[in-house]
Design an enzyme around this catalytic site. Structure first.
Site, PDB file in Angstrom:
ATOM      1  N   ASP A 119      -9.194  -6.291  -4.432  1.00 49.71           N
ATOM      2  CA  ASP A 119      -8.772  -5.025  -3.814  1.00 49.71           C
ATOM      3  C   ASP A 119      -9.486  -3.869  -4.498  1.00 49.71           C
ATOM      4  O   ASP A 119      -9.349  -3.662  -5.699  1.00 49.71           O
ATOM      5  CB  ASP A 119      -7.261  -4.879  -3.973  1.00 49.71           C
ATOM      6  CG  ASP A 119      -6.674  -3.719  -3.183  1.00 49.71           C
ATOM      7  OD1 ASP A 119      -7.434  -2.813  -2.778  1.00 49.71           O
ATOM      8  OD2 ASP A 119      -5.454  -3.705  -2.979  1.00 49.71           O
ATOM      9  N   SER A 159       0.839  -1.190   0.000  1.00 50.49           N
ATOM     10  CA  SER A 159       0.000   0.000   0.000  1.00 50.49           C
ATOM     11  C   SER A 159       0.883   1.252   0.000  1.00 50.49           C
ATOM     12  O   SER A 159       1.680   1.428  -0.911  1.00 50.49           O
ATOM     13  CB  SER A 159      -0.967  -0.042   1.185  1.00 50.49           C
ATOM     14  OG  SER A 159      -2.003   0.888   1.043  1.00 50.49           O
ATOM     15  N   HIS A 179      -7.698  -5.569   0.038  1.00 44.46           N
ATOM     16  CA  HIS A 179      -6.516  -4.772   0.365  1.00 44.46           C
ATOM     17  C   HIS A 179      -5.899  -5.189   1.694  1.00 44.46           C
ATOM     18  O   HIS A 179      -4.693  -5.000   1.914  1.00 44.46           O
ATOM     19  CB  HIS A 179      -6.886  -3.282   0.405  1.00 44.46           C
ATOM     20  CG  HIS A 179      -5.700  -2.376   0.390  1.00 44.46           C
ATOM     21  ND1 HIS A 179      -4.874  -2.237  -0.703  1.00 44.46           N
ATOM     22  CD2 HIS A 179      -5.173  -1.564   1.359  1.00 44.46           C
ATOM     23  CE1 HIS A 179      -3.909  -1.377  -0.431  1.00 44.46           C
ATOM     24  NE2 HIS A 179      -4.065  -0.967   0.816  1.00 44.46           N
TER      25      HIS A 179
END
Length: 346
Positions: free
Chosen positions: A293, A139, A322
């Protein structure tokens, strides 16, 4: 997770590297900036076993320690693992810990590039390294990994990106706008001049609800995967996990991080030419989107990979979307560890 986790992260064993007068991209100079970090393992005689693992939004260096362990891919008996805390984390220089005149909402805007410049000084000045065995991030950590690989190709031998792209996608930026506006919507936020972060509990709860709706995959709700995590109702997940995660955090710190996430774009290094930026990468490059995601959909990673020489892409499928990297399901732990081993042994 929750206040105990966050307090342990902030008060736990970490060190600080003094950056001194540190000028950020916005042109402001922080007079006494610092970069927090943790390490595991030791440098070998050749000084070529260092692995840098920057962290994600709302996390700290402590959050990445779940990837480390004897016998695992990130084995501290084999690698020297450096876990830096991004600016705005509450450990490195942040709105919550910087004295006037840069305290709270007066903290300057910072960028992913600022994080990487600070980390580069830690790596080269403090540890005296001339090579990194790998840079690996998920991320926002992945956004930093991209910046590292483009900005310092001579240092980065391998790079592993989990659920992140070279430039934050448009729909992703819209989500960031939504969850930050929800945070600001609490009257107690007072334009960032609140007396105590606990006063902004309504805004933090709204922010958490936005994450609960989008951070996991649709299968997570359709197949009631939250039951596998020990919740008897989906509301327990949103209240117990998501609100518990964000409740102890400082809103200005979150907004500082969110702005970096929103504006991440490695093509800024090449005048907006993404192909030119990614063409600088010489590292062995691995990209692992997470199936389902909603923040960084798997298909959004494909154009980046096509522009990186020799890059490899493999989708890791999980109903956690995610949040796959959190390792909340045993199969997710195994899949991520397998990917880490693929990067490190390449």
């Amino acid at each position: 997770m929750g206040r105990d986790y966050y307090t342990a992260a902030v008060q736990g064993p970490h060190e600080h590297f003094a950056l001194g007068a540190f000028t950020v991209d916005s042109g402001v100079t922080l007079p006494d900036a610092r970069l927090a970090y943790r390490t595991h393992g030791s440098l070998n005689a050749a000084r070529d076993n260092a692995v840098l693992v920057p962290h994600m939004y709302s996390g700290t260096s402590a959050a990445m320690e779940g990837l480390i362990g004897e016998g695992r891919a990130l084995d501290p008996s084999r690698y020297f693992i450096i876990l830096p805390d991004q600016l705005g984390s509450g450990l490195s220089s942040s709105p919550s810990n910087t004295p006037a005149p840069f305290d709270g909402p007066r903290f300057p805007a910072v960028t992913i590039a600022d994080d990487v410049r600070a980390q580069h000084r830690l790596v080269t000045e403090h540890f005296g390294l001339t090579t990194l065995h790998a840079v690996i991030g998920w991320s926002m950590g992945g956004l930093q990994t991209y910046d590292w690989a483009v900005r310092h190709p001579e240092l980065v031998q391998r790079a592993g990106v989990f659920a992140a792209t070279a430039k934050t996608p448009v729909q992703n930026r819209l989500f960031i706008d939504v969850h930050t506006e929800l945070l600001r919507s609490d009257p107690a936020f007072a334009d960032g001049s609140y007396a105590d972060s606990d006063d902004v509990h309504v805004g933090l709860a709204r922010h958490a609800m936005a994450f609960a709706a989008a951070a996991t995959g649709r299968r997570f709700f359709r197949e009631e995967v939250w039951r596998r995590l020990g919740f008897s109702a989906v509301e327990e997940f949103t209240l117990g996990f998501m609100r518990g995660h964000f409740a102890p955090m400082d809103p200005n710190n979150l907004l500082c991080q969110a702005a970096k996430w929103r504006d991440a774009d490695v093509s800024k290094q090449t005048g907006g030419d993404l192909a030119a930026a990614l063409g600088r990468i010489t590292a062995r490059f691995f990209v692992y989107p997470f199936g389902g995601d909603e923040f960084f959909p798997a298909e959004d990673h494909e154009p980046d990979v096509a522009l990186i020489a020799g890059a490899r892409l493999r989708v890791i499928d999980s109903p956690l979307g995610h949040f796959t990297m959190f390792g909340l399901l045993p199969e997710d732990v195994a899949a991520v560890d397998d990917a880490l081993a693929e990067i490190l042994k390449s």
